[in-house]
Motif scaffolding. Sequence first.
Motif, mmCIF file in Angstrom:
data_model
loop_
_atom_site.group_PDB
_atom_site.id
_atom_site.type_symbol
_atom_site.label_atom_id
_atom_site.label_comp_id
_atom_site.label_asym_id
_atom_site.label_seq_id
_atom_site.Cartn_x
_atom_site.Cartn_y
_atom_site.Cartn_z
ATOM 1 N N LEU A 171 50.282 15.705 1.630
ATOM 2 C CA LEU A 171 48.930 15.840 2.168
ATOM 3 C C LEU A 171 47.903 15.392 1.139
ATOM 4 O O LEU A 171 48.129 15.470 -0.064
ATOM 5 C CB LEU A 171 48.651 17.295 2.573
ATOM 6 C CG LEU A 171 49.610 17.949 3.564
ATOM 7 C CD1 LEU A 171 49.174 19.385 3.842
ATOM 8 C CD2 LEU A 171 49.710 17.152 4.857
ATOM 9 N N SER A 172 46.750 14.926 1.641
ATOM 10 C CA SER A 172 45.615 14.560 0.796
ATOM 11 C C SER A 172 44.431 15.460 1.134
ATOM 12 O O SER A 172 44.341 15.997 2.247
ATOM 13 C CB SER A 172 45.216 13.098 1.020
ATOM 14 O OG SER A 172 46.191 12.220 0.509
ATOM 15 N N ALA A 173 43.509 15.594 0.201
ATOM 16 C CA ALA A 173 42.361 16.473 0.404
ATOM 17 C C ALA A 173 41.460 15.963 1.522
ATOM 18 O O ALA A 173 41.240 14.756 1.674
ATOM 19 C CB ALA A 173 41.563 16.594 -0.887
ATOM 20 N N ASP A 217 43.549 25.630 1.975
ATOM 21 C CA ASP A 217 44.169 25.406 0.686
ATOM 22 C C ASP A 217 43.093 25.357 -0.399
ATOM 23 O O ASP A 217 41.983 24.857 -0.174
ATOM 24 C CB ASP A 217 44.940 24.083 0.721
ATOM 25 C CG ASP A 217 45.498 23.693 -0.627
ATOM 26 O OD1 ASP A 217 46.417 24.382 -1.099
ATOM 27 O OD2 ASP A 217 44.993 22.710 -1.210
ATOM 28 N N ALA A 218 43.404 25.855 -1.565
ATOM 29 C CA ALA A 218 42.419 25.922 -2.647
ATOM 30 C C ALA A 218 41.882 24.548 -3.015
ATOM 31 O O ALA A 218 40.718 24.413 -3.412
ATOM 32 C CB ALA A 218 43.053 26.588 -3.874
ATOM 33 N N ASP A 219 42.715 23.527 -2.857
ATOM 34 C CA ASP A 219 42.297 22.164 -3.185
ATOM 35 C C ASP A 219 41.916 21.358 -1.941
ATOM 36 O O ASP A 219 41.708 20.137 -2.045
ATOM 37 C CB ASP A 219 43.411 21.440 -3.943
ATOM 38 C CG ASP A 219 43.720 22.090 -5.284
ATOM 39 O OD1 ASP A 219 42.761 22.479 -5.971
ATOM 40 O OD2 ASP A 219 44.909 22.218 -5.626
ATOM 41 N N ALA A 221 45.247 18.712 8.706
ATOM 42 C CA ALA A 221 45.360 18.116 7.384
ATOM 43 C C ALA A 221 45.393 16.602 7.473
ATOM 44 O O ALA A 221 45.763 16.021 8.499
ATOM 45 C CB ALA A 221 46.620 18.619 6.674
ATOM 46 N N LYS A 222 45.034 16.003 6.372
ATOM 47 C CA LYS A 222 45.108 14.545 6.212
ATOM 48 C C LYS A 222 46.436 14.210 5.538
ATOM 49 O O LYS A 222 46.773 14.760 4.487
ATOM 50 C CB LYS A 222 43.928 14.076 5.362
ATOM 51 C CG LYS A 222 43.883 12.595 5.056
ATOM 52 C CD LYS A 222 42.642 12.291 4.196
ATOM 53 C CE LYS A 222 42.580 10.862 3.744
ATOM 54 N NZ LYS A 222 41.359 10.596 2.937
#
Length: 355
Positions: free
Chosen positions: A115-117, A132-134, A275-276
């Motif tokens: 996954l990416s941010a 998610d924290a990030d 999510a990405k």
Amino acid sequence: MHSPRLRTAIFAGGVALTLGLTGCGLGATPQDDSGDSAGGNTLTIYTARDKGLADSVVADFVAANPDFEGNVEVLTLGAQEALERIRAEKTNPRGDIWWGGTSQQMQQAASDGVLSAAPQSVIDAVPAASRDADGLWVGEMKLAEVIVYNHDMLSAADAPKDWDDLIAPALNDQIAIRDVAASGTMRSIYSAMIDQRFDEAGSPEAGYDWLRALDANTKVYAANPTDLYLRLTRQEAAVTAWNLQDVMLQIEQQNAPYTAVVPTSGAPMLVDGVAKIADGPSSAGADAFLEFLLSEPTQTTLAETYFQIPSIELATEPSWLADLNLKEMDVDWSRVAENETAWIDYWATNIKGQN
């Protein structure tokens, strides 16, 4: 969009609540998206969400972002199936967005590096406890897990009121369950039942015993949600456990003869995320979709029209949610996240169909 009118009642602690909703059109400010050099204005979405809901959101996303006209592909998968597909495609990602999975599944994917941010504006809109924290995944909504029965087969007096009623002799051969392994909803419900009993012996054994009793009462494991709905509607079984949103959509859109019961001991409340996918073909398309999906106009309409409990703060809470007064079950989701795979694997190998 048509303005829905709820045709049934939800029973919370035995009190019927009749809910009425008014729909409105999805909307958000069109994105200035020039696309990726590799993917252009394309978008591939893996989703476990209701097909009608997903199609509506995508149609309105395209209306707000006309450069994506004809270039959005939606693939409907169970949440666990989506996770496994994304893992399998890690070296050659085919999807851009994973839409619909539990926080446990999303965190597993984040840990796997697939996954990416999300865009910072999306991360900032979602409370820290629901992402998610990030920002590798964000919670889009909360899903209440409830008991459901066909009210043409059971009266309210005879219908189950709490989770333990599902293992009573009166419901022998009366229960249909969505096959658990591929379903984020069912994995979470079963894990919550184990977690509730974990402290009795400091192990999952008491929970496994409960699932054995449920398996003994289960007539059929349905292959997918559509199969589950058909079996309930055709009166092959009278009772199931499922998420409130999808049940309400079946009632509203299909006039299904269902009544949802908020269990007296509480409903597990799952964070359902989006999510990405890392290194997907269209990073810019994924960002544009996330910004659209998590915008207040889109989430307000999903709450009012599609019975969604949003993760972001809305200016006005939908009336049906304010009236419902859901009681949340106290679940140790951290313990669930650590043990879900082992628990469900044990159920599949040692309990399913053996009682």
